[in-house]
Design an enzyme around this catalytic site. Structure first.
Site, PDB file in Angstrom:
ATOM      1  N   LEU A  53      61.882  31.412  60.192  1.00 33.72           N
ATOM      2  CA  LEU A  53      62.136  32.678  60.870  1.00 33.72           C
ATOM      3  C   LEU A  53      62.005  33.796  59.850  1.00 33.72           C
ATOM      4  O   LEU A  53      62.780  33.865  58.898  1.00 33.72           O
ATOM      5  CB  LEU A  53      63.541  32.690  61.480  1.00 33.72           C
ATOM      6  CG  LEU A  53      63.905  31.513  62.385  1.00 33.72           C
ATOM      7  CD1 LEU A  53      65.316  31.681  62.935  1.00 33.72           C
ATOM      8  CD2 LEU A  53      62.914  31.378  63.517  1.00 33.72           C
ATOM      9  N   LYS A  99      70.659  35.801  67.923  1.00 34.31           N
ATOM     10  CA  LYS A  99      70.267  34.765  66.972  1.00 34.31           C
ATOM     11  C   LYS A  99      70.076  33.415  67.669  1.00 34.31           C
ATOM     12  O   LYS A  99      69.150  32.666  67.340  1.00 34.31           O
ATOM     13  CB  LYS A  99      71.318  34.637  65.866  1.00 34.31           C
ATOM     14  CG  LYS A  99      71.365  35.808  64.890  1.00 34.31           C
ATOM     15  CD  LYS A  99      70.093  35.857  64.071  1.00 34.31           C
ATOM     16  CE  LYS A  99      70.178  36.852  62.938  1.00 34.31           C
ATOM     17  NZ  LYS A  99      71.120  36.445  61.875  1.00 34.31           N
ATOM     18  N   GLY A 138      66.987  32.901  56.856  1.00 33.55           N
ATOM     19  CA  GLY A 138      67.387  33.666  55.679  1.00 33.55           C
ATOM     20  C   GLY A 138      68.852  34.034  55.672  1.00 33.55           C
ATOM     21  O   GLY A 138      69.243  34.999  55.006  1.00 33.55           O
ATOM     22  N   GLN A 196      76.745  36.240  60.467  1.00 34.63           N
ATOM     23  CA  GLN A 196      76.629  35.142  59.510  1.00 34.63           C
ATOM     24  C   GLN A 196      77.980  34.661  58.982  1.00 34.63           C
ATOM     25  O   GLN A 196      78.057  34.083  57.900  1.00 34.63           O
ATOM     26  CB  GLN A 196      75.704  35.551  58.356  1.00 34.63           C
ATOM     27  CG  GLN A 196      74.282  35.814  58.819  1.00 34.63           C
ATOM     28  CD  GLN A 196      73.380  36.352  57.726  1.00 34.63           C
ATOM     29  OE1 GLN A 196      73.712  36.290  56.550  1.00 34.63           O
ATOM     30  NE2 GLN A 196      72.232  36.896  58.117  1.00 34.63           N
ATOM     31  N   CYS A 225      64.408  58.031  65.775  1.00 33.46           N
ATOM     32  CA  CYS A 225      65.757  57.487  65.649  1.00 33.46           C
ATOM     33  C   CYS A 225      66.104  57.453  64.168  1.00 33.46           C
ATOM     34  O   CYS A 225      65.439  58.117  63.362  1.00 33.46           O
ATOM     35  CB  CYS A 225      65.852  56.101  66.286  1.00 33.46           C
ATOM     36  SG  CYS A 225      64.783  54.866  65.504  1.00 33.46           S
TER      37      CYS A 225
END
Length: 481
Positions: free
Chosen positions: A174, A256, A278, A287, A433
């Protein structure tokens, strides 16, 4: 052509059969790397090393499996006197005014010992030098003797180490356009496993550009002889489901899980041994230990996290060292789902959120590319170039408080859901933005509806206006398409 002695480490610990297989892969990778960049190279095994004759040493610094290498000079010499004479001719001027040491390695039967060689060469050079230093000399002189061949060298240049790429099984990695995931991919490649790559696009095709730039850096430097297959999943529908309609409660974690499910499908259908990510423990809200457990719950293939114990500073340093640190960034796409981050979710919480996600639609949006073909396909650039087009509608996607604090003159503040549903197809829109990701998403969605739209960031537009007012750039408006 020059001659190089290439060393490996772990390959030498393998049994004869496996060692021979890995040596063959390493030599094949060396030859292919040189061939791809238009240089010549030949190589053969010699006494536990790879002897490479090639046009320069650039590729050797970047080939997985090479622990170190040295430029060498090869001579035929049968006696200790011949070896000493040759060493004196090569190194007498090099050691002048410097301390030195001598190291000898031998393979074969000779009438002298390695210590004899070291002493004889040392004696012949001593009077020209600043003395012998066997702990930290200015120059180490190495003499490797194989039969009647003598190889002299004084430089040892490090390689990446690890195992030859292709000696282990393949993974699906990924990768975003950020810092962490290219490093994790590199670390698995270093262990001998080729990695094909999955990118989940939230502003297709705009966010593909920084992603492709990073992947090309990784491939061109470290594996031009084994280019990866690129899988792109069009995940723009998640913005509506998770952000605009707010149908998920744990969006930063659920997003995720969605990516893991896409990677799992690709892995199972294409024979990959697992998924590489990662992620680093505790680095961001998704995480935490609890969230990582919830994310991978129910995933039927192994998940490798090479960065799990690394600090962010360590990852950044490695990204710079291996050449994948991004020059420009639109921000990590996960930030779109992190307005209310959850740090401790449970698998059943994410299972409930996943009922709101149409995974079949996402699976149908997966496309596979070669990296070169993908680069050619990305010719359309939706980023704003030059000045703001005349009579353009300028849309600010930032929060109301940020807009009221400062904004681009004549801009209007709209939430994401309203911005993608503007109706006037006869107008040109410039959307901005904070980081560029949300504005890129809106621009891509408007383009899909046939509306001319560009994206930018607040800081970039402020800079352009400041330069225009100071006369550093022209005031000519960018023409609308």
């Amino acid at each position: 052509m020059s001659l190089y002695m290439v060393r490996y480490s772990e390959i030498g610990l393998k049994g004869d059969r496996e060692r021979s297989r890995m040596e063959s892969i390493l030599m094949d990778n060396i030859r292919k790397y040189y061939e791809i960049i238009g240089l010549r190279a030949s190589c053969r095994i010699m006494s536990g090393h790879v002897l490479v004759e090639a046009d320069g040493d650039g590729p050797l610094r970047h080939i997985m499996g090479i622990k170190s290498y040295s430029p060498v000079l090869r001579f035929r010499a049968e006696t200790l006197e011949d070896i000493t004479r040759i060493a004196s001719e090569i190194y007498r001027e090099k050691v002048r005014g410097k301390t030195f040491g001598v190291r000898c390695n031998r393979t074969g039967t000779h009438s002298f010992t390695s210590l004899d060689v070291e002493r004889a060469i040392g004696d012949s050079l001593y009077d020209a030098s600043a003395g012998v230093n066997l702990k930290n000399p200015d120059i180490w002189i190495h003499a490797d003797i194989v039969g009647k061949d003598v190889f002299f060298y004084h430089e040892i240049i490090p390689g990446p180490g690890g195992l030859p790429l292709g000696s282990e099984g393949k993974y699906i990695s990924l990768v975003s356009g950020g810092i962490d995931s290219p490093v994790s991919t590199w670390m698995i490649m270093k262990r001998g496993s080729p990695c094909d790559i999955l990118f989940c696009s939230l502003s297709y095709p705009v966010d593909l550009r920084p992603f492709v730039d990073v992947v090309k850096k990784l491939v061109e430097r470290w594996a031009p002889y084994r280019k990866p297959r690129i899988y792109v999943a069009d995940c723009r529908s998640l913005i509506r489901t998770m952000v605009i309609e707010g149908r998920t409660k744990y969006s930063n974690v659920t997003f995720k899980r969605v990516i893991y499910r896409i990677a799992e499908k690709i892995a199972l259908e294409n024979g990959y041994n697992g998924i590489v990510t990662g992620e680093s423990l505790g680095q961001v809200s998704s995480q935490t230990a609890e969230n990582l457990k919830a994310i991978e719950s129910g995933i039927g293939v192994p998940i490798l996290r090479p960065l799990i114990g690394m600090d962010k500073d360590e990852v950044v340093d490695m990204a710079r060292r291996i050449g994948t640190f991004p020059e420009l960034s639109m921000g990590e796409f996960c930030s779109l789902f992190a307005s209310r981050p959850i740090i401790r979710s449970k698998p059943e919480d994410i299972d409930e959120d996943m009922k709101q996600i149409d995974m079949e639609e996402l699976f149908e949006g997966i496309r596979a590319y070669d990296i070169d073909d993908l680069s050619v396909a990305l010719r359309t650039d939706l980023s704003l170039k030059g000045s703001i087009p005349k009579d353009a509608v300028i849309i600010d996607l930032r929060s109301r408080s940020q807009y009221e604090k400062d904004h681009i003159p004549n801009s209007i503040n709209l939430p994401l859901g309203d911005a993608i549903n503007v109706e006037d197809k006869g107008r040109t829109y410039v959307v901005y933005c904070g980081m560029g990701l949300q504005s890129a998403y809106v621009a891509s969605m408007l383009r899909n509806r046939g509306i001319t739209a560009y994206y930018s960031t607040f800081s970039d537009l402020k800079k352009r206006l400041s330069e225009k007012e100071s006369g550093n750039i022209t005031g000519i408006d960018q023409p609308a398409e």
